[in-house]
Design a protein around this motif. Structure first.
Motif, short mmCIF file in Angstrom:
data_model
loop_
_atom_site.label_atom_id
_atom_site.label_comp_id
_atom_site.label_asym_id
_atom_site.label_seq_id
_atom_site.Cartn_x
_atom_site.Cartn_y
_atom_site.Cartn_z
N ASN A 194 -64.16 37.76 24.18
CA ASN A 194 -63.75 37.80 25.88
C ASN A 194 -62.33 38.61 25.68
O ASN A 194 -61.64 38.36 26.59
CB ASN A 194 -63.74 36.44 26.47
N LYS A 195 -61.98 39.31 24.71
CA LYS A 195 -60.52 39.89 24.80
C LYS A 195 -59.44 39.18 24.72
O LYS A 195 -59.62 37.90 24.39
CB LYS A 195 -60.95 41.09 25.65
N SER A 196 -58.38 39.63 25.57
CA SER A 196 -57.31 38.84 25.79
C SER A 196 -57.21 38.51 27.27
O SER A 196 -57.74 38.99 28.12
CB SER A 196 -56.21 39.69 25.28
N LEU A 197 -56.08 37.40 27.34
CA LEU A 197 -55.93 36.82 28.70
C LEU A 197 -55.66 37.86 29.88
O LEU A 197 -56.27 37.85 30.86
CB LEU A 197 -55.02 35.88 28.46
N ASP A 198 -54.87 39.03 29.47
CA ASP A 198 -54.24 40.06 30.30
C ASP A 198 -55.22 40.86 30.79
O ASP A 198 -55.12 41.21 31.92
CB ASP A 198 -53.19 40.85 29.57
N TYR A 199 -56.35 40.87 30.09
CA TYR A 199 -57.58 41.69 30.44
C TYR A 199 -58.20 41.25 31.69
O TYR A 199 -58.68 42.09 32.67
CB TYR A 199 -58.60 41.74 29.48
N PHE A 200 -57.97 39.99 31.97
CA PHE A 200 -58.74 39.06 33.16
C PHE A 200 -57.77 39.04 34.17
O PHE A 200 -57.93 39.11 35.04
CB PHE A 200 -59.50 38.03 32.71
N LEU A 201 -56.46 38.57 33.64
CA LEU A 201 -55.47 38.05 34.55
C LEU A 201 -55.00 39.21 35.54
O LEU A 201 -54.68 38.95 36.68
CB LEU A 201 -54.48 37.44 33.85
N PHE A 202 -54.74 40.40 34.99
CA PHE A 202 -54.05 41.27 35.80
C PHE A 202 -54.99 42.54 36.38
O PHE A 202 -54.30 43.54 36.69
CB PHE A 202 -52.65 41.95 34.92
N ASP A 203 -56.15 42.42 36.21
CA ASP A 203 -57.19 43.06 36.66
C ASP A 203 -57.56 42.54 38.02
O ASP A 203 -58.55 41.51 37.85
CB ASP A 203 -58.33 43.51 35.94
N SER A 204 -57.68 43.36 39.10
CA SER A 204 -58.26 42.85 40.48
C SER A 204 -59.73 42.62 40.37
O SER A 204 -60.10 41.82 41.18
CB SER A 204 -57.96 43.63 41.44
N THR A 205 -60.49 43.27 39.59
CA THR A 205 -61.81 43.23 39.53
C THR A 205 -62.19 42.08 38.63
O THR A 205 -63.52 41.62 38.53
CB THR A 205 -62.57 44.56 39.12
N MET A 206 -61.33 41.53 37.72
CA MET A 206 -61.77 40.70 36.74
C MET A 206 -61.27 39.39 37.17
O MET A 206 -61.48 38.11 36.48
CB MET A 206 -61.50 41.06 35.39
#
Length: 438
Positions: A194-206
């Motif tokens: 699931n990649k890194s935390l920032d991939y989800f945290l700072f993406d409005s769609t994620m």
């Protein structure tokens, strides 16, 4: 018959002689006539007469012996130091090959990543790209290929191999092996899907995939990983680059602390260190580290506090001033909300009302304790984990944090109407620091 007593003693490097007459006067020796007597006088042997030659010998011995001893001691110490340095060098050289990880063949890695194809690229960091790889056995790995022009050289590369290979914790990424061939420097990690935390945290769609329940577990997992580094492992390790992009998420969205290229190992009794080259990411770096190069376990605590605020808000600390017209950074904004009695305004809107108010307020309180300006005012990771898991533990009232930036309006209000609103100056009871990224 005349009797003459002549004695000579020969020893190494000297000649001692005594006579019954003044033999040192050669002219007298040629003219002197021995006295005749019917009864020869009794023979008496005088003691050797000390002269300048004797004194010289004593002086030479007194000087030569200490010098010789000192020289031999220096030679012995020098040999011990050379031997120790050679042993340390050989030990460090061996560490990278005997650190508990495998040395992979470059061709095998190249084949596993399909020649480092773009379709297998997982991300791009400051030191190089990360690719997904699959070996013939079906094992999936994450391949970190360091750029040839990256700032991470062989020293940092070896440091990451040696450090990570000795760590075993569920909240730390596991190093499987490495490759060091020619200019290629490659690290092979366990694959975290699931990649890194920032991939989800700072993406409005994620962001919606990380509800508060998951984020709360992520905060606890990160805390456990850092505590292991600081206290529970056989090494004391300071990460020095904790940030959202260095937190990986596995299939169950459990966090794993990654990227140990900048980590430092402390001796058993060591509590802090200095460096002339501050490494890491501005915004996450503690004031004493960013400005003076002082780092310790409390430096990681500061970074953890910033990370917690980002997890709660879903906003980056470094770019927060661009959002909603707010001045300063995320730490400053959080302190203002806390001082005004409205900390829940920090909460990520994607939560809607699906979160425990007391739980999230407590996390904000703990984060503010982590980002205190003075390192001694920050809690240890062991205390932080206890505060996160035990709600009955009372929390100390936090002080203004490090890198707290006051707005013009706040400065004018404090100084009075006579102050020029265009002038920004330091206030005695606040820390105002401006850091320009390199």
């Amino acid at each position: 018959m005349p009797r003459k007593l002549n004695r000579k003693f020969l020893v190494q490097s000297c000649n001692a002689r005594y006579e019954l007459y003044a033999f040192y006067n050669e002219s007298a020796l040629r003219t002197r006539q021995p006295q005749l007597d019917s009864s020869p006088p009794p023979i008496s042997v005088p003691s050797p007469r000390p002269g300048k030659g004797g004194n010289s010998i004593v002086i030479v011995i007194a000087v030569a012996v200490p010098i010789t001893v000192l020289f031999l001691v220096c030679v012995a110490v020098s040999r011990v130091r050379v031997k120790k340095a050679r042993t340390v060098h050989e030990t460090n050289k061996d560490d990278i090959t005997t650190a508990g990880s495998l040395q992979f063949d470059f061709k095998a890695i190249e084949a596993a990543t399909d020649n480092f194809s773009e379709s297998n690229k997982l991300g791009q960091g400051g030191f190089g790209a990360v690719y997904k790889g699959t070996f013939p056995s079906g094992v999936q790995v994450a391949v970190k290929r360091l750029s040839k022009t990256s700032g991470q050289g062989e020293r940092e590369f070896e440091n990451e191999v040696i450090v990570v290979a000795k760590l075993q914790h569920r909240n730390l990424v596991k190093l499987l092996g490495f490759c060091l061939e020619g200019e290629e420097k490659i690290l092979v990690y366990e694959f975290v899907p699931n990649k890194s935390l920032d991939y989800f945290l700072f993406d409005s769609t994620m962001q919606s995939q990380l509800d508060w329940s998951r984020r709360y577990k992520i905060i606890g997992g990160i805390a456990r990983g850092i505590l292991y580094l600081h206290q529970d492992s056989r090494l004391t390790i300071i990460h020095r680059d904790l940030k959202a992009s260095n937190i990986l998420l596995d299939a169950k969205m459990s966090p794993k602390v990654a990227d140990f290229g900048m980590a430092r190992i402390f001796r058993m009794e060591q509590t802090e260190a200095n460096t002339e080259r501050a490494v890491g990411t501005y915004g996450y770096m503690s004031p004493e580290y960013a400005m003076y190069g002082h780092f310790s376990m409390k430096s990681d605590v500061y970074s953890f506090g910033v990370l917690v605020l980002e997890i709660i808000s879903g906003k980056k600390n470094s770019s927060f001033y661009q959002n909603d017209g707010n001045d300063g950074n995320l730490v400053t904004y959080t302190w203002r909300l806390w001082s005004n009695g409205s900390p829940l305004e920090l909460v990520d809107p994607s939560f809607q009302d699906n979160y425990q108010r007391n739980e999230i307020s407590r996390c904000i309180h703990i984060a503010l304790q982590c980002v205190q300006e003075v390192a001694e005012d920050r809690s240890t990771m062991s205390a932080i984990l206890q505060m996160l898991t035990t709600s009955s533990i009372s929390l100390a009232v936090p002080r203004p944090p490090g890198f707290f930036l006051r707005s013009r309006h706040e400065l004018v209000d404090r100084a009075g109407p006579s102050m020029d609103s265009s002038a920004l100056c330091s206030i005695d009871d606040a820390s105002i620091t401006s850091v320009t990224p390199r």
